[in-house]
Write a protein that holds these residues in place. Structure first.
Motif, PDB file in Angstrom:
ATOM      1  N   MET A   6       0.829  -1.206   0.000  1.00 14.82           N
ATOM      2  CA  MET A   6       0.000   0.000   0.000  1.00 14.82           C
ATOM      3  C   MET A   6       0.863   1.255   0.000  1.00 14.82           C
ATOM      4  O   MET A   6       0.568   2.232  -0.700  1.00 14.82           O
ATOM      5  CB  MET A   6      -0.942  -0.003   1.212  1.00 14.82           C
ATOM      6  CG  MET A   6      -2.106  -0.972   1.085  1.00 14.82           C
ATOM      7  SD  MET A   6      -3.393  -0.692   2.337  1.00 14.82           S
ATOM      8  CE  MET A   6      -2.528  -1.146   3.841  1.00 14.82           C
ATOM      9  N   GLU A  36       2.256   1.788  -3.402  1.00  9.70           N
ATOM     10  CA  GLU A  36       1.240   2.243  -4.346  1.00  9.70           C
ATOM     11  C   GLU A  36       0.934   3.725  -4.167  1.00  9.70           C
ATOM     12  O   GLU A  36       0.804   4.472  -5.148  1.00  9.70           O
ATOM     13  CB  GLU A  36      -0.039   1.418  -4.188  1.00  9.70           C
ATOM     14  CG  GLU A  36      -1.061   1.741  -5.260  1.00  9.70           C
ATOM     15  CD  GLU A  36      -2.310   0.870  -5.174  1.00  9.70           C
ATOM     16  OE1 GLU A  36      -3.292   1.234  -5.836  1.00  9.70           O
ATOM     17  OE2 GLU A  36      -2.283  -0.147  -4.463  1.00  9.70           O
ATOM     18  N   ARG A  40      -8.184   6.821  -5.166  1.00 12.93           N
ATOM     19  CA  ARG A  40      -7.440   5.628  -4.775  1.00 12.93           C
ATOM     20  C   ARG A  40      -6.460   5.925  -3.641  1.00 12.93           C
ATOM     21  O   ARG A  40      -6.344   5.163  -2.686  1.00 12.93           O
ATOM     22  CB  ARG A  40      -6.686   5.071  -5.997  1.00 12.93           C
ATOM     23  CG  ARG A  40      -5.854   3.827  -5.717  1.00 12.93           C
ATOM     24  CD  ARG A  40      -6.699   2.663  -5.239  1.00 12.93           C
ATOM     25  NE  ARG A  40      -5.893   1.503  -4.924  1.00 12.93           N
ATOM     26  CZ  ARG A  40      -6.277   0.514  -4.154  1.00 12.93           C
ATOM     27  NH1 ARG A  40      -7.490   0.529  -3.611  1.00 12.93           N
ATOM     28  NH2 ARG A  40      -5.485  -0.518  -3.919  1.00 12.93           N
ATOM     29  N   LEU A 100      -6.399   4.247   0.111  1.00  8.34           N
ATOM     30  CA  LEU A 100      -5.198   3.599   0.648  1.00  8.34           C
ATOM     31  C   LEU A 100      -4.781   4.219   1.966  1.00  8.34           C
ATOM     32  O   LEU A 100      -4.354   3.517   2.891  1.00  8.34           O
ATOM     33  CB  LEU A 100      -4.053   3.695  -0.374  1.00  8.34           C
ATOM     34  CG  LEU A 100      -4.190   2.807  -1.613  1.00  8.34           C
ATOM     35  CD1 LEU A 100      -3.217   3.237  -2.698  1.00  8.34           C
ATOM     36  CD2 LEU A 100      -3.958   1.340  -1.246  1.00  8.34           C
TER      37      LEU A 100
END
Length: 423
Positions: free
Chosen positions: A123, A126, A174, A178
């Protein structure tokens, strides 16, 4: 074998030396090691001395044509620049070079995406990748297609798709998702830390420049004081071999156990948002009772690496924690090991030299609020004796008519709590 070798991406490196920077050569060597850590084959390199960075192309406009010709002749698959490129520089270079262009940040992200194992690390990678991509959406298709394989939006069906279907709004959404998930993970980690504090168990955190030997040192301590091969962590001679936080309980015979944690290594020019992305992982360092600052003493630039690590620890708010400087790989420099001096030790984790002396230093520093005492506990207080034994505080035990006599090395809080039984 030859076919397997050719499967590696062939990288051509580019650097700009501004006003004769003395750190330029070291930075370029590090860039080469980063490329190798990303399983790339470095086939060539171009340097340029400039008074300042070219705002349009990073290098001089004439140099771009030289780079294109050299990279083409060497059959390079991509060109990597030793610094962060602005979105406009990236677009201009991509158009003119007609080849995949990466910068130092993008290369580090690529390594991170390959190495992240736990859900938390994936995570974090990302988030960092999406934040990097946000201002570079135009022309980013080729570069981000190289980063498939991580979770969620950076998977092969997300930001890794050639045409980059995610727009800014979806990326922001997104990232928000996260961060919420990471907050939950951070809360769970904080609960674990509170439990450790309540139980009085000491946390020793390994910190230092990447590839200094932190994981090797942790494995040595596990081998000597845990004895389980399953508890060892991956240790390779490459940059960023470890990304995930690993915590192991070290249990020397007859002594209090303590926890030892290994975290991601530091590096020069590590972009701030990457440090920020790994903030929850690096919290282990902030919460430590003692930091072992591991240094590769065999590296000619070790002083600069110490400086970078100290600056990063300061940025994390961990610069006030008691520290032991562990000069690792000293067998390549010194004839006789180990050498101990106040807050530093010269040893070789790989050769297994100096870990016993380091252990003594750890107990001296991290257990400084412990006291030696004798207690006589009535036999009906057997649960207290069991507690002392479980926590490794008992040095000697004898059984008297009035109860169990124990010689202890215990925390001040336990000394105060059970002082009615003091002899």
């Amino acid at each position: 074998m030859q076919e397997e070798q050719r499967k590696k991406d062939r990288a051509f490196l580019v650097g700009v030396n501004i006003d004769g920077d003395s750190e330029f050569e070291r930075s370029m060597e590090e860039l080469e090691n980063l490329a190798k850590a990303c399983e790339m084959e470095v086939v060539g390199r171009a340097d340029q001395n400039l008074p300042s960075i070219n705002q349009a192309f990073y290098v001089g406009s004439g140099k771009v044509d030289e780079i294109k010709a050299a990279a083409s002749m060497l059959e390079a698959d991509l060109i990597i620049f030793d610094n962060s490129l602005t979105p406009s520089q990236l677009r201009n270079l991509q158009n003119k070079l007609e080849m995949t262009v990466m910068d130092r940040t993008n290369l580090i992200l690529e390594i991170f995406s390959k190495r992240a194992r736990t859900r938390e690390a994936r995570m974090q990678v990302e988030i960092a990748s999406l934040e990097y991509a946000m201002p570079r959406l135009i022309g980013m298709g080729q570069i981000l297609s190289r980063q498939g394989g991580t979770s969620g939006g950076m998977s092969n069906r997300g930001a890794g798709e050639k045409k980059l279907e995610l727009d800014r709004r979806r990326i922001q959404h997104r990232i928000s998702e996260l961060r919420k998930e990471l907050k939950q993970v951070a809360r769970e980690r904080e609960t674990q830390r509170k439990q450790r504090k309540e139980n009085g168990i000491v946390l020793v955190a390994l910190a230092g420049y990447t590839n200094a030997g932190k994981s090797t040192l942790l494995n040595r301590m596990v081998e000597e004081y845990v004895g389980s091969e399953e508890k060892k962590v991956e240790a390779k001679d490459m940059l960023f071999a470890t990304l995930d936080t690993t915590v192991r309980k070290i249990t020397p015979a007859g002594r209090q156990p303590f926890l030892m944690s290994d975290t991601v290594g530091f590096i020069s020019n590590l972009p701030h948002h990457l440090v920020k992305a790994f903030q929850s992982t690096l919290e282990e360092v902030k919460q430590a009772d003692l930091v072992l600052h591991v240094v590769d003493y065999s590296d000619p630039d070790y002083r600069e690496q110490v400086k970078i690590t100290k600056e990063t620890l300061k940025d994390l708010g961990a610069d006030q924690i008691p520290c032991i400087y562990v000069f690792n790989k000293a067998d390549k420099v010194l004839e006789k090991l180990p050498v101990c001096k106040k807050d530093r030790i010269y040893l070789s984790a790989k050769q297994g030299v100096g870990h016993e002396e380091l252990l003594e230093m750890i107990y001296e520093k991290a257990f400084s609020d412990y006291v030696d005492c004798d207690m006589l506990l009535p036999y009906e207080m057997g649960h207290i004796v069991s507690y002392f034994n479980k926590e490794g505080m008992v040095r000697e035990t004898s059984y008297e008519p009035e109860g169990t006599k124990v010689k202890l090395h215990c925390p001040l809080k336990d000394y105060e709590k059970y002082k009615e039984f003091l002899l």
